[in-house]
Design a protein around this motif. Sequence first.
Motif: not given
Lengths: 261, 190
Positions: B39-42, B87-88, B152, B162-163, B166
């Motif tokens: 999870y690249s958001a983390l 992440s959400r 990341r 990053k996306s 992912t």
Amino acid sequence: MSDAGRHLDARSWRALRDKSPDAVAYFADHLSRPCEVCEAFLERADGEDAFGLEAMTDEALGTLAPVREDAVGWARLRKRLGSPRRVWRPGAVAVAMAAAAAMVVFAVHPALLTGEQPGTSVRLKGGGALALELTALARLPDGALRPLTDGASLPPEAVVLIRYRSSELAHALLALESPDGSVQMLGAYTLEAGTHDLREGDALAGVSLEGEHGPKTLVLAAWPRGQGAEEARDAALAQGRVPEGATLSRLGLRVTPEDAR
Amino acid sequence: MTEEEVATCIRRAAGGAQDAHRELYQRFQGSVRRVALGYSALGPAEVEDVVQETFVRAFRELPRLQHPRAFGSWLVTIARHHAQSLSRGAQVRGRAAEDLALELETTTPAIPPALELERRVAVVRELIEELPEGPEKETVRLFYLEGELSAREIAERLGLGKSAVTMRLERFRARVKRQLLSRLLAAGVG
């Protein structure tokens, strides 16, 4: 609809979940070959995992890389899983445990943990000749290692790695004590004779300071290995008691957030 | 660690043995971390939080686990739920926690012999081999085979967003799911 045109979608997914023989047979074959449409559906699938597919996939993918030890993570986890803090009962008397070795144990008096100079070992009543020394290194958040002196100031993100010198084979308990007398038991160990890093299996044993604040004392309590089996040692950990004759060695620390130092 | 050794460790850990907890943590933390790192958001602290929270929850619920062989898949399920909720954002965390509670109650998967872990790993390795040389294969190799970098970090190394990383990982993961589902259906589990 002809078989050739069928791909995974909400409808066919329900059919599979309901174990429709036709859908099961068709998709067992169809999905054995690459299909961008079906893979796009599976990529989006984010709801009910009727087949346990997500977990099976993650487990397999997560097993590909070599296993690496994570001493710091384990130190943090062990602390979170640890027994609740307790207050040693002052003046507690010797009691006989029903453990296999029937070892004699007693709760550690706070004064014994805090009343002596650092770098020395203290033998509890009836103690033998075990000599014990405790030194430590801190692994800091940036990965650097720093030798610790008594009273050293550390951030809560640091992990303390213990080194000991024991005159003989011994069982030991490690504890973290606060000035109010509350003590958190951190682990049970077997010490080798000589100077060694405190280890758990193949990894270094680390003490996480996460959630701690202010002065703390690391206490290593050890007693000759002949006095009882490992089961009795683990029982001593669970009960927060050490045998009569244990030797204590300790190191004072001060946990201070990085930005307050 | 053999399957039998894992089962023994789980039994001992359920009884509170600290060394068994440590062995299970060291054996499975890599798989759990891989889930969170995807999870690249983390960020690193959140990834660590997923790892810690997963094992705390799992070890507390361990006495209720009826199938020791399901331990690994049970762990990654907990990890994925927690990583998704982080992440959400906070808005859905409460709901994810409820889902997780339900998951812990009911997870008792039956895995056919054709899909034992060893077989699944072989399937995944084959799929990686079959990928044409190029950026997707490189991403998958760095993330899953070498297993040291996060999504990341791979994005930084490959000079990508990053996306994009992912997306490549999710696409490959879907390919694995397709292949495993095919085998699951062929084994009559569907």
